[in-house]
Design a protein around this motif. Structure first.
Motif, short mmCIF file in Angstrom:
data_model
loop_
_atom_site.label_atom_id
_atom_site.label_comp_id
_atom_site.label_asym_id
_atom_site.label_seq_id
_atom_site.Cartn_x
_atom_site.Cartn_y
_atom_site.Cartn_z
N PHE A 8 0.83 -1.21 0.00
CA PHE A 8 0.00 0.00 0.00
C PHE A 8 0.87 1.26 0.00
O PHE A 8 0.63 2.20 -0.75
CB PHE A 8 -0.94 -0.01 1.21
CG PHE A 8 -1.70 1.26 1.42
CD1 PHE A 8 -2.51 1.79 0.42
CD2 PHE A 8 -1.62 1.94 2.61
CE1 PHE A 8 -3.22 2.97 0.62
CE2 PHE A 8 -2.31 3.12 2.82
CZ PHE A 8 -3.11 3.63 1.82
N GLY A 9 1.91 1.26 0.83
CA GLY A 9 2.80 2.41 0.89
C GLY A 9 3.57 2.63 -0.41
O GLY A 9 3.67 3.75 -0.90
N GLN A 10 4.08 1.53 -0.97
CA GLN A 10 4.84 1.66 -2.21
C GLN A 10 3.97 2.13 -3.37
O GLN A 10 4.36 2.99 -4.15
CB GLN A 10 5.52 0.34 -2.56
CG GLN A 10 6.69 0.02 -1.67
CD GLN A 10 7.40 -1.25 -2.09
OE1 GLN A 10 6.91 -2.05 -2.87
NE2 GLN A 10 8.60 -1.45 -1.53
N THR A 22 1.58 8.77 -6.25
CA THR A 22 1.67 10.15 -5.79
C THR A 22 2.82 10.90 -6.46
O THR A 22 2.70 12.10 -6.72
CB THR A 22 1.83 10.18 -4.26
OG1 THR A 22 0.67 9.58 -3.68
CG2 THR A 22 1.95 11.59 -3.75
N ALA A 23 3.91 10.22 -6.76
CA ALA A 23 5.01 10.89 -7.47
C ALA A 23 4.54 11.38 -8.83
O ALA A 23 4.86 12.51 -9.23
CB ALA A 23 6.19 9.94 -7.62
N VAL A 63 3.05 12.26 1.49
CA VAL A 63 2.68 10.87 1.22
C VAL A 63 3.92 10.04 0.96
O VAL A 63 4.07 8.93 1.50
CB VAL A 63 1.71 10.77 0.01
CG1 VAL A 63 1.53 9.33 -0.43
CG2 VAL A 63 0.37 11.39 0.34
N ILE A 64 4.83 10.55 0.17
CA ILE A 64 6.05 9.80 -0.15
C ILE A 64 6.89 9.59 1.11
O ILE A 64 7.41 8.50 1.35
CB ILE A 64 6.84 10.52 -1.26
CG1 ILE A 64 6.06 10.42 -2.57
CG2 ILE A 64 8.24 9.94 -1.41
CD1 ILE A 64 6.59 11.27 -3.68
N ALA A 65 7.01 10.63 1.95
CA ALA A 65 7.76 10.49 3.19
C ALA A 65 7.12 9.45 4.11
O ALA A 65 7.81 8.62 4.71
CB ALA A 65 7.86 11.83 3.90
#
Length: 161
Positions: A86-88, A94-95, A134-136
């Motif tokens: 989910f995070g990846q 998002t990028a 979000v990326i952090a």
């Protein structure tokens, strides 16, 4: 699972930004410009909050499990893997999305004297900042779910007999 690379995320951001900036120039030449929704930074901020809450929860549970606290609720490996995926996926999408909003925002910097375009530039900038959050959060979640043996490259791996 492979670890996220910041260079890949930055490359996606830059490519999406350049393409979006060019698309915004072309679209503006036709007399209109797609708007940046006010909900964009709100949704990205909510995703960052969910990722951060998940990472903090898993970190606390893993710490309690490592310290062998009585009544500690363990973390199922499949749940941790799903959280990392989910995070990846959130970070990769998002990028691209933040790059698109960033490209439109850079284009809009040339017409900040128009109130509607100034508002759109603010929304786009806010979306980029929320995207960075979000990326952090995704990188933090990935770090929390890393296995201890992943950190030590000198640890020998078991070979099947």
């Amino acid at each position: 699972m492979k670890q996220l690379r910041v260079k890949v995320l930055a490359g996606l951001f830059v490519v999406a930004g350049v393409l979006s900036w060019g698309g915004a120039r072309l679209w503006d030449a036709l007399g209109t410009l797609p708007s940046v929704p006010l909900a964009a930074p709100i949704v990205l901020g909510a995703i960052a909050a969910v990722l951060t809450a998940t990472a903090l929860s898993l970190r606390a549970r893993l710490k309690a499990q490592r310290e062998r606290r009585p009544g500690a609720k363990g973390v199922e490996p499949l749940m941790a893997a799903r959280a990392v995926v989910f995070g990846q996926s959130s970070a990769l999408v998002t990028a691209v999305v933040s790059g698109m909003y960033g490209g439109v925002g850079v284009f809009l910097l040339g017409s900040l004297d128009v109130p509607a375009r100034r508002d759109q530039a603010i929304y786009a900038g806010s979306a980029v900042v929320a995207g960075i959050a979000v990326i952090a959060a995704a990188l933090f979640l990935e770090r929390v779910c890393r296995l201890p043996e992943d950190d030590d490259p000198t640890t020998p791996t078991a070979t099947p007999a």
